[in-house]
Design an enzyme around this catalytic site. Structure first.
Site, PDB file in Angstrom:
ATOM      1  N   HIS A 134       0.836  -1.212   0.000  1.00 55.35           N
ATOM      2  CA  HIS A 134       0.000   0.000   0.000  1.00 55.35           C
ATOM      3  C   HIS A 134       0.868   1.258   0.000  1.00 55.35           C
ATOM      4  O   HIS A 134       0.620   2.191  -0.780  1.00 55.35           O
ATOM      5  CB  HIS A 134      -0.918   0.010   1.222  1.00 55.35           C
ATOM      6  CG  HIS A 134      -1.679   1.294   1.387  1.00 55.35           C
ATOM      7  ND1 HIS A 134      -2.891   1.529   0.769  1.00 55.35           N
ATOM      8  CD2 HIS A 134      -1.400   2.426   2.086  1.00 55.35           C
ATOM      9  CE1 HIS A 134      -3.319   2.746   1.074  1.00 55.35           C
ATOM     10  NE2 HIS A 134      -2.430   3.311   1.883  1.00 55.35           N
ATOM     11  N   GLU A 135       1.869   1.290   0.867  1.00 55.53           N
ATOM     12  CA  GLU A 135       2.735   2.472   0.918  1.00 55.53           C
ATOM     13  C   GLU A 135       3.535   2.626  -0.374  1.00 55.53           C
ATOM     14  O   GLU A 135       3.771   3.749  -0.831  1.00 55.53           O
ATOM     15  CB  GLU A 135       3.673   2.384   2.130  1.00 55.53           C
ATOM     16  CG  GLU A 135       2.964   2.338   3.476  1.00 55.53           C
ATOM     17  CD  GLU A 135       1.947   3.457   3.675  1.00 55.53           C
ATOM     18  OE1 GLU A 135       2.098   4.544   3.070  1.00 55.53           O
ATOM     19  OE2 GLU A 135       0.980   3.260   4.428  1.00 55.53           O
TER      20      GLU A 135
ATOM     21  N   HIS B 163       1.627   4.445  -2.985  1.00 55.09           N
ATOM     22  CA  HIS B 163       1.757   5.904  -2.968  1.00 55.09           C
ATOM     23  C   HIS B 163       3.003   6.341  -3.744  1.00 55.09           C
ATOM     24  O   HIS B 163       2.984   7.369  -4.425  1.00 55.09           O
ATOM     25  CB  HIS B 163       1.851   6.412  -1.528  1.00 55.09           C
ATOM     26  CG  HIS B 163       0.556   6.331  -0.776  1.00 55.09           C
ATOM     27  ND1 HIS B 163      -0.610   6.863  -1.264  1.00 55.09           N
ATOM     28  CD2 HIS B 163       0.258   5.803   0.444  1.00 55.09           C
ATOM     29  CE1 HIS B 163      -1.588   6.655  -0.377  1.00 55.09           C
ATOM     30  NE2 HIS B 163      -1.083   6.010   0.649  1.00 55.09           N
TER      31      HIS B 163
ATOM     32  N   HIS C 297       3.161   8.781  -6.977  1.00 51.59           N
ATOM     33  CA  HIS C 297       4.073   9.919  -7.083  1.00 51.59           C
ATOM     34  C   HIS C 297       4.856   9.854  -8.395  1.00 51.59           C
ATOM     35  O   HIS C 297       4.998  10.866  -9.111  1.00 51.59           O
ATOM     36  CB  HIS C 297       5.027   9.917  -5.887  1.00 51.59           C
ATOM     37  CG  HIS C 297       5.824  11.174  -5.755  1.00 51.59           C
ATOM     38  ND1 HIS C 297       6.895  11.287  -4.899  1.00 51.59           N
ATOM     39  CD2 HIS C 297       5.729  12.378  -6.376  1.00 51.59           C
ATOM     40  CE1 HIS C 297       7.401  12.497  -4.988  1.00 51.59           C
ATOM     41  NE2 HIS C 297       6.720  13.183  -5.888  1.00 51.59           N
TER      42      HIS C 297
END
Length: 226
Positions: free
Chosen positions: A98-99, A102, A106
């Site tokens: 999940h991280e 991100h 980006h």
């Protein structure tokens, strides 16, 4: 919305928020005991996901805390808690992916993440001011109604940020689950567990956004009545 209605909704949302928070903790505790058949750690999964997207300028670090995992677009770091960084469970895989989702957002210039990053400085100022303004606003509303106006502006900013955050978090989870499945890191019960864990993590953001909206509506209602 009358005062009774406001308090009823606020109490209900508080109870729902508490339920979701406890549910999230229990889910992660459950899936933290479910070890991956691959035996990969969260850090290894994060490294593999970033590599598969050709992202080489993001650092994976371990930070203190529980469920303190986050991606920092300013420093380009995927920050994982010890349980996720070192963990080899379904929960660790879900959070790590999940991280990294991100980080992929980006790298691909995902519009909502870009928008959220741009408003962060303003939101931080509004968040620091709003509690202080709130106390003053209700004490001095009759003499200085302008204070309530600025309080509402501060709450509007933080509430908007809460709703901007929702698509960012849901999209990161969608990317994470798709990659975990396509890379065959999670399958069957493991994948369903990862999906369940990320679902409850997302619900905490939904609860926070709704609570912020209710508070904003109440402030506007109070200001308009005066």
């Amino acid at each position: 919305m009358g005062y009774f209605g406001f308090y009823a909704v606020t109490i209900t949302l508080s109870l729902v928020g508490l339920y979701i928070s406890n549910k999230l903790k229990s889910k992660f505790k459950k899936y933290d005991r479910h070890l991956l058949r691959s035996g990969l750690s969260g850090a290894e999964i994060a490294k593999s996901m970033l590599s598969s997207y050709g992202i080489n300028d993001v650092t994976i670090t371990m930070v203190n805390g529980t469920l303190s995992d986050h991606y920092n677009p300013l420093t380009k770091t995927v920050n994982l808690s010890p349980a996720v960084y070192q963990g080899r469970s379904v929960a660790a895989a879900a959070v790590a992916a999940h991280e990294c989702g991100h980080a992929v957002q980006h790298a691909e210039l995902y519009p909502m993440l870009q928008l959220r990053s741009k408003v962060v400085p303003v939101v931080q100022i509004a968040a620091r001011m709003q509690q202080f303004l709130l106390i003053i606003a209700f004490v001095l509303m009759s003499q200085f109604p302008q204070v309530m106006f600025f309080t509402i502006i501060a709450f509007m900013i933080t509430t908007l940020f809460s709703f901007i955050t929702l698509p960012v978090e849901f999209d990161a989870s969608k990317r994470a689950l798709a990659w975990l499945e396509s890379s065959n890191i999670t399958a069957g019960a493991e994948h369903e567990g990862a999906k369940d864990a990320l679902h409850w993590a997302a619900m905490t953001y939904v609860s926070a956004a709704l609570s912020a909206l209710v508070m904003l509506i109440y402030l506007i209602f109070s200001f308009s009545r005066r």
